[in-house]
Motif scaffolding. Sequence first.
Motif, PDB file in Angstrom:
ATOM      1  N   LEU A 223       0.787  -1.238   0.000  1.00 51.89           N
ATOM      2  CA  LEU A 223       0.000   0.000   0.000  1.00 51.89           C
ATOM      3  C   LEU A 223       0.820   1.292   0.000  1.00 51.89           C
ATOM      4  CD1 LEU A 223      -3.117  -0.654   2.229  1.00 51.89           C
ATOM      5  CD2 LEU A 223      -3.075  -0.056  -0.174  1.00 51.89           C
ATOM      6  N   PRO A 224       1.856   1.430   0.811  1.00 47.66           N
ATOM      7  CA  PRO A 224       2.573   2.718   0.809  1.00 47.66           C
ATOM      8  C   PRO A 224       3.497   2.941  -0.383  1.00 47.66           C
ATOM      9  CG  PRO A 224       3.430   1.293   2.535  1.00 47.66           C
ATOM     10  CD  PRO A 224       2.289   0.574   1.906  1.00 47.66           C
ATOM     11  N   ILE A 225       3.716   1.940  -1.200  1.00 44.20           N
ATOM     12  CA  ILE A 225       4.655   2.079  -2.319  1.00 44.20           C
ATOM     13  C   ILE A 225       4.056   3.011  -3.380  1.00 44.20           C
ATOM     14  CG2 ILE A 225       5.800   0.854  -4.198  1.00 44.20           C
ATOM     15  CD1 ILE A 225       5.930  -1.574  -2.351  1.00 44.20           C
ATOM     16  N   GLY A 226       4.791   4.033  -3.734  1.00 43.34           N
ATOM     17  CA  GLY A 226       4.400   4.937  -4.806  1.00 43.34           C
ATOM     18  C   GLY A 226       3.339   5.955  -4.458  1.00 43.34           C
ATOM     19  N   THR A 227       3.001   6.106  -3.200  1.00 39.07           N
ATOM     20  CA  THR A 227       1.992   7.104  -2.837  1.00 39.07           C
ATOM     21  C   THR A 227       2.664   8.421  -2.481  1.00 39.07           C
ATOM     22  OG1 THR A 227       1.994   6.358  -0.547  1.00 39.07           O
ATOM     23  CG2 THR A 227       0.334   5.414  -1.998  1.00 39.07           C
ATOM     24  N   ARG A 228       2.016   9.475  -2.841  1.00 45.43           N
ATOM     25  CA  ARG A 228       2.491  10.821  -2.506  1.00 45.43           C
ATOM     26  C   ARG A 228       1.345  11.566  -1.847  1.00 45.43           C
ATOM     27  NH1 ARG A 228       4.745   9.566  -7.295  1.00 45.43           N
ATOM     28  NH2 ARG A 228       6.984   9.710  -7.434  1.00 45.43           N
ATOM     29  N   PRO A 229       1.626  12.292  -0.771  1.00 48.61           N
ATOM     30  CA  PRO A 229       0.541  13.020  -0.105  1.00 48.61           C
ATOM     31  C   PRO A 229       0.034  14.171  -0.969  1.00 48.61           C
ATOM     32  CG  PRO A 229       2.633  13.545   0.913  1.00 48.61           C
ATOM     33  CD  PRO A 229       2.900  12.462  -0.086  1.00 48.61           C
ATOM     34  N   ASN A 230      -1.141  14.603  -0.667  1.00 51.49           N
ATOM     35  CA  ASN A 230      -1.743  15.749  -1.345  1.00 51.49           C
ATOM     36  C   ASN A 230      -0.879  16.979  -1.069  1.00 51.49           C
ATOM     37  OD1 ASN A 230      -3.436  17.539  -2.564  1.00 51.49           O
ATOM     38  ND2 ASN A 230      -5.245  16.952  -1.419  1.00 51.49           N
ATOM     39  N   PRO A 231      -0.441  17.733  -2.093  1.00 50.41           N
ATOM     40  CA  PRO A 231       0.474  18.855  -1.854  1.00 50.41           C
ATOM     41  C   PRO A 231      -0.173  20.020  -1.105  1.00 50.41           C
ATOM     42  CG  PRO A 231      -0.084  18.716  -4.183  1.00 50.41           C
ATOM     43  CD  PRO A 231      -0.686  17.521  -3.518  1.00 50.41           C
ATOM     44  N   GLU A 232      -1.480  20.153  -1.204  1.00 50.33           N
ATOM     45  CA  GLU A 232      -2.154  21.261  -0.514  1.00 50.33           C
ATOM     46  C   GLU A 232      -2.633  20.822   0.854  1.00 50.33           C
ATOM     47  OE1 GLU A 232      -5.256  22.703  -2.980  1.00 50.33           O
ATOM     48  OE2 GLU A 232      -3.990  22.785  -4.753  1.00 50.33           O
ATOM     49  N   ARG A 233      -2.141  21.499   1.876  1.00 49.27           N
ATOM     50  CA  ARG A 233      -2.532  21.172   3.245  1.00 49.27           C
ATOM     51  C   ARG A 233      -3.825  21.892   3.616  1.00 49.27           C
ATOM     52  NH1 ARG A 233       2.485  20.311   6.993  1.00 49.27           N
ATOM     53  NH2 ARG A 233       3.992  19.627   5.468  1.00 49.27           N
ATOM     54  N   ASP A 234      -4.507  21.309   4.584  1.00 47.48           N
ATOM     55  CA  ASP A 234      -5.678  21.959   5.138  1.00 47.48           C
ATOM     56  C   ASP A 234      -5.210  23.181   5.932  1.00 47.48           C
ATOM     57  OD1 ASP A 234      -8.335  22.377   5.844  1.00 47.48           O
ATOM     58  OD2 ASP A 234      -8.132  21.179   7.670  1.00 47.48           O
ATOM     59  N   ALA A 235      -5.870  24.307   5.755  1.00 45.70           N
ATOM     60  CA  ALA A 235      -5.426  25.552   6.393  1.00 45.70           C
ATOM     61  C   ALA A 235      -5.486  25.468   7.913  1.00 45.70           C
ATOM     62  CB  ALA A 235      -6.279  26.722   5.898  1.00 45.70           C
ATOM     63  N   GLU A 236      -6.482  24.807   8.457  1.00 44.41           N
ATOM     64  CA  GLU A 236      -6.648  24.770   9.915  1.00 44.41           C
ATOM     65  C   GLU A 236      -5.777  23.711  10.594  1.00 44.41           C
ATOM     66  OE1 GLU A 236     -10.734  24.355  10.863  1.00 44.41           O
ATOM     67  OE2 GLU A 236     -11.323  26.065   9.643  1.00 44.41           O
ATOM     68  N   SER A 237      -5.820  22.503  10.088  1.00 42.96           N
ATOM     69  CA  SER A 237      -5.147  21.413  10.791  1.00 42.96           C
ATOM     70  C   SER A 237      -3.787  21.038  10.197  1.00 42.96           C
ATOM     71  CB  SER A 237      -6.044  20.163  10.795  1.00 42.96           C
ATOM     72  OG  SER A 237      -6.209  19.691   9.475  1.00 42.96           O
ATOM     73  N   GLY A 238      -3.524  21.402   8.959  1.00 42.22           N
ATOM     74  CA  GLY A 238      -2.281  21.010   8.312  1.00 42.22           C
ATOM     75  C   GLY A 238      -2.320  19.593   7.773  1.00 42.22           C
ATOM     76  N   TRP A 239      -3.481  18.950   7.859  1.00 42.27           N
ATOM     77  CA  TRP A 239      -3.660  17.576   7.397  1.00 42.27           C
ATOM     78  C   TRP A 239      -3.642  17.524   5.875  1.00 42.27           C
ATOM     79  CZ3 TRP A 239      -3.325  12.783   8.791  1.00 42.27           C
ATOM     80  CH2 TRP A 239      -4.028  11.793   8.118  1.00 42.27           C
ATOM     81  N   ARG A 240      -2.910  16.603   5.322  1.00 38.83           N
ATOM     82  CA  ARG A 240      -2.822  16.479   3.868  1.00 38.83           C
ATOM     83  C   ARG A 240      -3.843  15.502   3.307  1.00 38.83           C
ATOM     84  NH1 ARG A 240       3.295  16.842   1.799  1.00 38.83           N
ATOM     85  NH2 ARG A 240       3.825  18.780   2.841  1.00 38.83           N
ATOM     86  N   GLY A 241      -4.434  14.697   4.140  1.00 41.49           N
ATOM     87  CA  GLY A 241      -5.467  13.771   3.682  1.00 41.49           C
ATOM     88  C   GLY A 241      -4.923  12.551   2.976  1.00 41.49           C
ATOM     89  N   VAL A 242      -5.760  11.979   2.154  1.00 44.60           N
ATOM     90  CA  VAL A 242      -5.382  10.758   1.443  1.00 44.60           C
ATOM     91  C   VAL A 242      -4.447  11.086   0.285  1.00 44.60           C
ATOM     92  CG1 VAL A 242      -7.517   9.606   2.059  1.00 44.60           C
ATOM     93  CG2 VAL A 242      -7.410  10.898  -0.043  1.00 44.60           C
ATOM     94  N   PRO A 243      -3.725  10.096  -0.217  1.00 48.20           N
ATOM     95  CA  PRO A 243      -2.847  10.337  -1.361  1.00 48.20           C
ATOM     96  C   PRO A 243      -3.629  10.774  -2.592  1.00 48.20           C
ATOM     97  CG  PRO A 243      -2.351   8.225  -0.342  1.00 48.20           C
ATOM     98  CD  PRO A 243      -3.573   8.748   0.303  1.00 48.20           C
TER      99      PRO A 243
END
Length: 86
Positions: free
Chosen positions: A22-42
């Motif tokens: 599962l983690p192979i080849g995943t990249r986080p979402n480049p835009e972070r959430d303004a409030e929490s800094g969470w990037r969410g799903v790939p």
Amino acid sequence: MGWFSGIVVFLLVWWLTLFAVLPIGTRPNPERDAESGWRGVPEAPRLLRKVVITTLVTTIIWFGFYALIESDWFSFRSGWLAMPEK
């Protein structure tokens, strides 16, 4: 190995392999959430591709387990791993 134990071993190995793939080849979402800094799903998880890769790798591993279990090389019934006879 019976058919039921073969299916159980296949499913256990499949789940373990899936979590390794599962983690192979995943990249986080480049835009972070303004409030929490969470990037969410790939961005593009490519789950179908990972399921196919997991199934192929699991099939190879399962055949290795099957060959080891069915051979006399590693046996608890005979050889140095066997229980001593009474």
